[in-house]
Design a protein around this motif. Structure first.
Motif, PDB file in Angstrom:
ATOM      1  N   CYS A  13       0.802  -1.229   0.000  1.00 13.46           N
ATOM      2  CA  CYS A  13       0.000   0.000   0.000  1.00 13.46           C
ATOM      3  C   CYS A  13       0.832   1.275   0.000  1.00 13.46           C
ATOM      4  CB  CYS A  13      -0.950   0.010   1.189  1.00 13.46           C
ATOM      5  SG  CYS A  13      -0.133   0.268   2.789  1.00 13.46           S
ATOM      6  N   GLY A  14       2.130   1.163   0.285  1.00 19.34           N
ATOM      7  CA  GLY A  14       3.003   2.325   0.281  1.00 19.34           C
ATOM      8  C   GLY A  14       3.062   3.080   1.600  1.00 19.34           C
ATOM      9  N   ARG A  15       2.308   2.641   2.586  1.00 20.95           N
ATOM     10  CA  ARG A  15       2.321   3.300   3.894  1.00 20.95           C
ATOM     11  C   ARG A  15       3.684   3.130   4.550  1.00 20.95           C
ATOM     12  NH1 ARG A  15      -2.406   1.380   7.675  1.00 20.95           N
ATOM     13  NH2 ARG A  15      -3.119   1.062   5.568  1.00 20.95           N
ATOM     14  N   LYS A  16       4.094   4.097   5.345  1.00 22.47           N
ATOM     15  CA  LYS A  16       5.382   4.058   6.044  1.00 22.47           C
ATOM     16  C   LYS A  16       5.377   2.912   7.061  1.00 22.47           C
ATOM     17  CE  LYS A  16       9.166   6.552   6.570  1.00 22.47           C
ATOM     18  NZ  LYS A  16      10.179   6.440   5.550  1.00 22.47           N
ATOM     19  N   VAL A  17       6.477   2.122   7.070  1.00 18.43           N
ATOM     20  CA  VAL A  17       6.597   0.976   7.972  1.00 18.43           C
ATOM     21  C   VAL A  17       7.819   1.189   8.861  1.00 18.43           C
ATOM     22  CG1 VAL A  17       7.023  -1.518   8.103  1.00 18.43           C
ATOM     23  CG2 VAL A  17       5.589  -0.600   6.278  1.00 18.43           C
ATOM     24  N   GLU A  18       7.618   1.036  10.160  1.00 21.21           N
ATOM     25  CA  GLU A  18       8.746   1.100  11.088  1.00 21.21           C
ATOM     26  C   GLU A  18       9.403  -0.273  11.128  1.00 21.21           C
ATOM     27  OE1 GLU A  18       8.370   2.926  14.904  1.00 21.21           O
ATOM     28  OE2 GLU A  18       6.707   4.180  14.198  1.00 21.21           O
ATOM     29  N   TRP A  19      10.702  -0.320  10.887  1.00 24.20           N
ATOM     30  CA  TRP A  19      11.448  -1.578  10.863  1.00 24.20           C
ATOM     31  C   TRP A  19      11.949  -1.854  12.280  1.00 24.20           C
ATOM     32  CZ3 TRP A  19      11.303  -4.538   6.605  1.00 24.20           C
ATOM     33  CH2 TRP A  19      12.075  -5.699   6.609  1.00 24.20           C
ATOM     34  N   THR A  20      11.057  -2.382  13.108  1.00 23.49           N
ATOM     35  CA  THR A  20      11.393  -2.679  14.501  1.00 23.49           C
ATOM     36  C   THR A  20      11.014  -4.123  14.805  1.00 23.49           C
ATOM     37  OG1 THR A  20       9.213  -2.004  15.316  1.00 23.49           O
ATOM     38  CG2 THR A  20      10.905  -0.284  15.186  1.00 23.49           C
ATOM     39  N   PRO A  21      11.626  -4.709  15.835  1.00 26.93           N
ATOM     40  CA  PRO A  21      11.278  -6.083  16.212  1.00 26.93           C
ATOM     41  C   PRO A  21       9.793  -6.234  16.586  1.00 26.93           C
ATOM     42  CG  PRO A  21      13.290  -5.400  17.322  1.00 26.93           C
ATOM     43  CD  PRO A  21      12.727  -4.177  16.635  1.00 26.93           C
ATOM     44  N   LYS A  65       5.541  -7.208  13.592  1.00 27.72           N
ATOM     45  CA  LYS A  65       5.597  -8.601  13.142  1.00 27.72           C
ATOM     46  C   LYS A  65       5.180  -8.772  11.689  1.00 27.72           C
ATOM     47  CE  LYS A  65       1.075  -9.817  15.054  1.00 27.72           C
ATOM     48  NZ  LYS A  65       0.399 -10.773  15.921  1.00 27.72           N
ATOM     49  N   TRP A  66       4.695  -7.719  11.027  1.00 30.28           N
ATOM     50  CA  TRP A  66       4.250  -7.844   9.638  1.00 30.28           C
ATOM     51  C   TRP A  66       5.281  -7.315   8.642  1.00 30.28           C
ATOM     52  CZ3 TRP A  66       0.728 -11.087  10.451  1.00 30.28           C
ATOM     53  CH2 TRP A  66      -0.166 -10.961  11.510  1.00 30.28           C
ATOM     54  N   LYS A  67       6.399  -6.801   9.125  1.00 30.14           N
ATOM     55  CA  LYS A  67       7.370  -6.208   8.193  1.00 30.14           C
ATOM     56  C   LYS A  67       7.801  -7.193   7.126  1.00 30.14           C
ATOM     57  CE  LYS A  67      11.125  -7.054  11.325  1.00 30.14           C
ATOM     58  NZ  LYS A  67      11.644  -6.683  12.553  1.00 30.14           N
ATOM     59  N   PRO A  68       7.968  -6.813   5.917  1.00 30.33           N
ATOM     60  CA  PRO A  68       8.042  -5.439   5.418  1.00 30.33           C
ATOM     61  C   PRO A  68       6.683  -4.804   5.164  1.00 30.33           C
ATOM     62  CG  PRO A  68       8.335  -6.904   3.567  1.00 30.33           C
ATOM     63  CD  PRO A  68       8.198  -7.770   4.812  1.00 30.33           C
ATOM     64  N   PHE A  69       5.591  -5.486   5.507  1.00 29.39           N
ATOM     65  CA  PHE A  69       4.258  -4.935   5.312  1.00 29.39           C
ATOM     66  C   PHE A  69       3.841  -4.137   6.532  1.00 29.39           C
ATOM     67  CE2 PHE A  69       4.664  -8.899   2.967  1.00 29.39           C
ATOM     68  CZ  PHE A  69       4.424  -8.451   1.683  1.00 29.39           C
ATOM     69  N   CYS A  70       2.829  -3.279   6.349  1.00 28.82           N
ATOM     70  CA  CYS A  70       2.379  -2.446   7.459  1.00 28.82           C
ATOM     71  C   CYS A  70       1.391  -3.182   8.365  1.00 28.82           C
ATOM     72  CB  CYS A  70       1.758  -1.156   6.931  1.00 28.82           C
ATOM     73  SG  CYS A  70       0.253  -1.409   5.955  1.00 28.82           S
ATOM     74  N   CYS A  71       0.722  -4.215   7.807  1.00 26.34           N
ATOM     75  CA  CYS A  71      -0.284  -4.925   8.588  1.00 26.34           C
ATOM     76  C   CYS A  71      -0.526  -6.309   7.987  1.00 26.34           C
ATOM     77  CB  CYS A  71      -1.594  -4.134   8.609  1.00 26.34           C
ATOM     78  SG  CYS A  71      -2.338  -3.913   6.978  1.00 26.34           S
ATOM     79  N   GLU A  72      -1.295  -7.106   8.698  1.00 27.17           N
ATOM     80  CA  GLU A  72      -1.601  -8.453   8.228  1.00 27.17           C
ATOM     81  C   GLU A  72      -2.387  -8.423   6.918  1.00 27.17           C
ATOM     82  OE1 GLU A  72      -3.357 -12.653   9.919  1.00 27.17           O
ATOM     83  OE2 GLU A  72      -4.162 -10.799  10.769  1.00 27.17           O
ATOM     84  N   ARG A  73      -3.274  -7.456   6.762  1.00 27.92           N
ATOM     85  CA  ARG A  73      -4.075  -7.362   5.536  1.00 27.92           C
ATOM     86  C   ARG A  73      -3.180  -7.232   4.302  1.00 27.92           C
ATOM     87  NH1 ARG A  73      -6.030  -3.296   2.283  1.00 27.92           N
ATOM     88  NH2 ARG A  73      -8.015  -3.746   1.276  1.00 27.92           N
ATOM     89  N   CYS A  74      -2.197  -6.328   4.355  1.00 33.41           N
ATOM     90  CA  CYS A  74      -1.301  -6.149   3.208  1.00 33.41           C
ATOM     91  C   CYS A  74      -0.468  -7.407   2.964  1.00 33.41           C
ATOM     92  CB  CYS A  74      -0.398  -4.933   3.422  1.00 33.41           C
ATOM     93  SG  CYS A  74      -1.247  -3.368   3.133  1.00 33.41           S
ATOM     94  N   LYS A  75      -0.064  -8.066   4.032  1.00 34.37           N
ATOM     95  CA  LYS A  75       0.697  -9.309   3.892  1.00 34.37           C
ATOM     96  C   LYS A  75      -0.146 -10.372   3.179  1.00 34.37           C
ATOM     97  CE  LYS A  75       2.524 -13.057   6.627  1.00 34.37           C
ATOM     98  NZ  LYS A  75       2.569 -13.654   7.935  1.00 34.37           N
ATOM     99  N   LEU A  76      -1.409 -10.511   3.568  1.00 37.23           N
ATOM    100  CA  LEU A  76      -2.285 -11.520   2.967  1.00 37.23           C
ATOM    101  C   LEU A  76      -2.645 -11.183   1.520  1.00 37.23           C
ATOM    102  CD1 LEU A  76      -4.599 -12.340   5.988  1.00 37.23           C
ATOM    103  CD2 LEU A  76      -2.713 -13.722   5.055  1.00 37.23           C
ATOM    104  N   ILE A  77      -2.789  -9.909   1.205  1.00 38.49           N
ATOM    105  CA  ILE A  77      -3.033  -9.511  -0.187  1.00 38.49           C
ATOM    106  C   ILE A  77      -1.853  -9.927  -1.042  1.00 38.49           C
ATOM    107  CG2 ILE A  77      -3.229  -7.538  -1.752  1.00 38.49           C
ATOM    108  CD1 ILE A  77      -4.884  -6.149   0.482  1.00 38.49           C
TER     109      ILE A  77
END
Length: 57
Positions: free
Chosen positions: A6-14, A17-29
Motif C-alpha cells: 500500500c506504500g504506507r510508512k513501515v517502522e522496521w522494529t522487532p 511482526k508484519w514487516k516489510p508490510f504495514c499490517c496483516e491485511r497487506c501481507k495476505l493480499i
C-alpha cells in the motif's frame, strides 16, 4: 521503509511482526497475489516429472 503493498510508512522494529508490510491485511493480499501467479521470479520453467514422465527421457 514503505509497505510494498500500500506504500504506507513501515517502522522496521522487532515489534512490527508484519514487516516489510504495514499490517496483516497487506501481507495476505501479497500472499494471494503470489498464489494466483501474479508475482513470479524470472527463470526457466520447472518441469515436474510426475506431471510429464517423458520430460527427462
Amino acid at each position: 521503509m514503505n509497505c510494498p503493498q500500500c506504500g504506507r510508512k513501515v517502522e522496521w522494529t522487532p515489534e512490527n511482526k508484519w514487516k516489510p508490510f504495514c499490517c496483516e491485511r497487506c501481507k495476505l493480499i501479497d500472499l494471494g497475489e503470489w498464489a494466483a501467479g501474479n508475482h513470479r521470479i524470472p527463470g526457466e520453467p520447472v518441469i515436474d516429472p510426475e506431471e510429464d514422465p517423458n520430460a527427462f527421457h
